[in-house]
Design an enzyme around this catalytic site. Sequence first.
Site, PDB file in Angstrom:
ATOM      1  N   GLU A   1      -0.417   4.866  -0.522  1.00 17.43           N
ATOM      2  CA  GLU A   1      -1.125   6.142  -0.703  1.00 17.43           C
ATOM      3  C   GLU A   1      -0.158   7.318  -0.568  1.00 17.43           C
ATOM      4  O   GLU A   1       0.687   7.321   0.347  1.00 17.43           O
ATOM      5  CB  GLU A   1      -2.231   6.299   0.348  1.00 17.43           C
ATOM      6  CG  GLU A   1      -3.537   5.671  -0.073  1.00 17.43           C
ATOM      7  CD  GLU A   1      -3.714   4.295   0.528  1.00 17.43           C
ATOM      8  OE1 GLU A   1      -2.674   3.628   0.742  1.00 17.43           O
ATOM      9  OE2 GLU A   1      -4.866   3.906   0.759  1.00 17.43           O
TER      10      GLU A   1
ATOM     11  N   THR B   1      -4.436   6.222 -21.517  1.00 14.94           N
ATOM     12  CA  THR B   1      -4.278   4.885 -20.972  1.00 14.94           C
ATOM     13  C   THR B   1      -2.859   4.448 -21.312  1.00 14.94           C
ATOM     14  O   THR B   1      -2.205   5.021 -22.199  1.00 14.94           O
ATOM     15  CB  THR B   1      -5.293   3.895 -21.585  1.00 14.94           C
ATOM     16  OG1 THR B   1      -5.304   4.058 -22.993  1.00 14.94           O
ATOM     17  CG2 THR B   1      -6.686   4.115 -21.029  1.00 14.94           C
TER      18      THR B   1
ATOM     19  N   ASP C   1      -7.296  13.855 -24.461  1.00 17.76           N
ATOM     20  CA  ASP C   1      -7.341  12.441 -24.077  1.00 17.76           C
ATOM     21  C   ASP C   1      -6.713  11.664 -25.240  1.00 17.76           C
ATOM     22  O   ASP C   1      -7.346  11.448 -26.270  1.00 17.76           O
ATOM     23  CB  ASP C   1      -8.800  12.028 -23.856  1.00 17.76           C
ATOM     24  CG  ASP C   1      -8.938  10.549 -23.537  1.00 17.76           C
ATOM     25  OD1 ASP C   1      -7.969   9.790 -23.741  1.00 17.76           O
ATOM     26  OD2 ASP C   1     -10.032  10.146 -23.108  1.00 17.76           O
TER      27      ASP C   1
ATOM     28  N   ARG D   1      -2.570  -2.521 -18.501  1.00 20.20           N
ATOM     29  CA  ARG D   1      -3.815  -1.756 -18.405  1.00 20.20           C
ATOM     30  C   ARG D   1      -3.649  -0.737 -17.293  1.00 20.20           C
ATOM     31  O   ARG D   1      -3.228  -1.073 -16.189  1.00 20.20           O
ATOM     32  CB  ARG D   1      -4.983  -2.681 -18.089  1.00 20.20           C
ATOM     33  CG  ARG D   1      -5.192  -3.740 -19.131  1.00 20.20           C
ATOM     34  CD  ARG D   1      -6.539  -4.355 -18.979  1.00 20.20           C
ATOM     35  NE  ARG D   1      -7.535  -3.454 -19.500  1.00 20.20           N
ATOM     36  CZ  ARG D   1      -7.939  -3.457 -20.775  1.00 20.20           C
ATOM     37  NH1 ARG D   1      -7.445  -4.311 -21.624  1.00 20.20           N
ATOM     38  NH2 ARG D   1      -8.851  -2.616 -21.187  1.00 20.20           N
TER      39      ARG D   1
ATOM     40  N   LYS E   1      -3.222  -0.081 -25.071  1.00 18.89           N
ATOM     41  CA  LYS E   1      -3.461   0.345 -26.459  1.00 18.89           C
ATOM     42  C   LYS E   1      -2.131   0.522 -27.218  1.00 18.89           C
ATOM     43  O   LYS E   1      -1.234  -0.291 -27.068  1.00 18.89           O
ATOM     44  CB  LYS E   1      -4.306   1.630 -26.489  1.00 18.89           C
ATOM     45  CG  LYS E   1      -5.655   1.499 -25.757  1.00 18.89           C
ATOM     46  CD  LYS E   1      -6.591   2.620 -26.061  1.00 18.89           C
ATOM     47  CE  LYS E   1      -7.934   2.479 -25.379  1.00 18.89           C
ATOM     48  NZ  LYS E   1      -8.054   3.089 -24.075  1.00 18.89           N
TER      49      LYS E   1
ATOM     50  N   TYR F   1       0.854  -1.198   0.000  1.00 26.06           N
ATOM     51  CA  TYR F   1       0.000   0.000   0.000  1.00 26.06           C
ATOM     52  C   TYR F   1       0.881   1.236   0.000  1.00 26.06           C
ATOM     53  O   TYR F   1       1.842   1.314   0.766  1.00 26.06           O
ATOM     54  CB  TYR F   1      -0.924   0.023   1.226  1.00 26.06           C
ATOM     55  CG  TYR F   1      -2.342  -0.355   0.863  1.00 26.06           C
ATOM     56  CD1 TYR F   1      -3.040   0.396  -0.070  1.00 26.06           C
ATOM     57  CD2 TYR F   1      -2.969  -1.457   1.426  1.00 26.06           C
ATOM     58  CE1 TYR F   1      -4.335   0.053  -0.433  1.00 26.06           C
ATOM     59  CE2 TYR F   1      -4.259  -1.808   1.068  1.00 26.06           C
ATOM     60  CZ  TYR F   1      -4.943  -1.045   0.136  1.00 26.06           C
ATOM     61  OH  TYR F   1      -6.217  -1.383  -0.230  1.00 26.06           O
TER      62      TYR F   1
HETATM   63  N1  DSN Z   1     -12.772   0.692 -24.663  1.00 28.80           N
HETATM   64  C1  DSN Z   1     -11.829   1.582 -25.272  1.00 28.80           C
HETATM   65  C2  DSN Z   1     -11.888   1.522 -26.748  1.00 28.80           C
HETATM   66  O1  DSN Z   1     -12.117   0.458 -27.276  1.00 28.80           O
HETATM   67  O2  DSN Z   1     -11.694   2.529 -27.413  1.00 28.80           O
HETATM   68  C3  DSN Z   1     -11.970   2.987 -24.805  1.00 28.80           C
HETATM   69  O3  DSN Z   1     -12.494   3.059 -23.546  1.00 28.80           O
END
Ligand code: DSN
Length: 414
Positions: free
Chosen positions: A55, A225, A199, A234, A228, A53
């Site tokens: 924080e 994120t 974003d 993730r 991707k 932990y």
């Molecule tokens: N779920 C993601 C996507 O497929 O673009 C975005 O949140």
Amino acid sequence: MDYSNLKAQDKEIFSNIEKEVKRQTEEMELIASENYVSKAVLEAMATVLTNKYSEGYPGKRYYGGNHVIDDVETIAIERAKKLFQAEHVNVQPLSGSPANAAVYFAFLKPGDKVLGLKLDHGGHLSHGHPVNFSGLLYNFVQYEVNNETGRVDMEMVERIAKKEKPKMIVAGYSAYSREIEWQRFKEIADKVGAITFADIAHTAGLIAAGEMDNPTPIFDVVSTTTHKTLRGPRGAMIMCKEEHAKKIDKSVFPGMQGGPHDHITAAKAVAFGEALRPEFKIYAKQVIKNCQILSDELSNLGYRIISNGTDNHLIVVDLNGNGFVGKDAEQVLERVGISISRSTIPNDPNPPYNPSGIRVGTPAVTTRGMKEAEMEQIAIWIDNALKNKDDQNKLKIIKDEVKAMCLDFPIPSI
Ligand code: DSN
């Protein structure tokens, strides 16, 4: 990975993991938001750092025993700063929507006005959709893409911004295939005194590699994120100007979250380290090249590509003229071992659960090492599968061919 303990202890979960390994190995992943992490990233996630932990932030924690975690988090922050030329980075957000919630929470009060792109034009749920916390808590007004070009209508952005005087303008999208005019957004925001929020969840890897324009030096705040195109675990992070650092950190913790996921922070650091290497630039370039080939081939086969092409890792295909809706196409393609996601198209006459289009992306297949020739073949399979949706024999032949190609291009982490 060595799964021997899991296998001995929990056969039920282990057998499902084995099935998913087989599915990923034998099937084609064209979901634009998915990718395969490296073995090193996977290994970092599976460490005892999950036991801690922490924080707070490096040097200022609310629990003892954090000197090692402090070092890990600092490495992640420094690598992210270098990747995106960021003044300040918070690597603790657990995922994309919580990161965006923390950004709104830092700058806005409930009811404040925000300008974002409409969901069916390529925006994200957390950019003001009425069923999402963003649309419920804040007063979103929305801009669109131009009907003819399929590109963000910057005249409309300026017109609405001047009329509505939003406190924040959001750019960066989930189903949009073109470069974004970050500088123009900033100029519009400055005219009306709005905070600029990018974003970049979808394109972060391409931006980090220098293959797409980077909003971080221009905008007040940027979220992404870390999976991707960035090919990390993730999770998410927030980058901002130094002047907003305290606000953002306070908003993430204690505002939104408790203890950060330290094993994921370590994996983020590993992924950022990979993205700083020259090979990652070659990867990002190929992701875009592959997507452009896929776009051209599908277009030649009679499919309408929104905006007529792509500058990034994804395309949105309008199936209205091909006698399909997105959900049916998704299901037919799943039967031949190709995963894509249904997608709305701008001004979609159909509902989001069964929209008119599909979104197709190349980050994962490019990680497997596929190139132009494979993209040409994939376009042919997509077309053949859709045209022969009721012919089980033909679908079976395509499925076998897809599997054979996948086995020729192993996933690096499996
Ligand atoms: N779920 C993601 C996507 O497929 O673009 C975005 O949140």
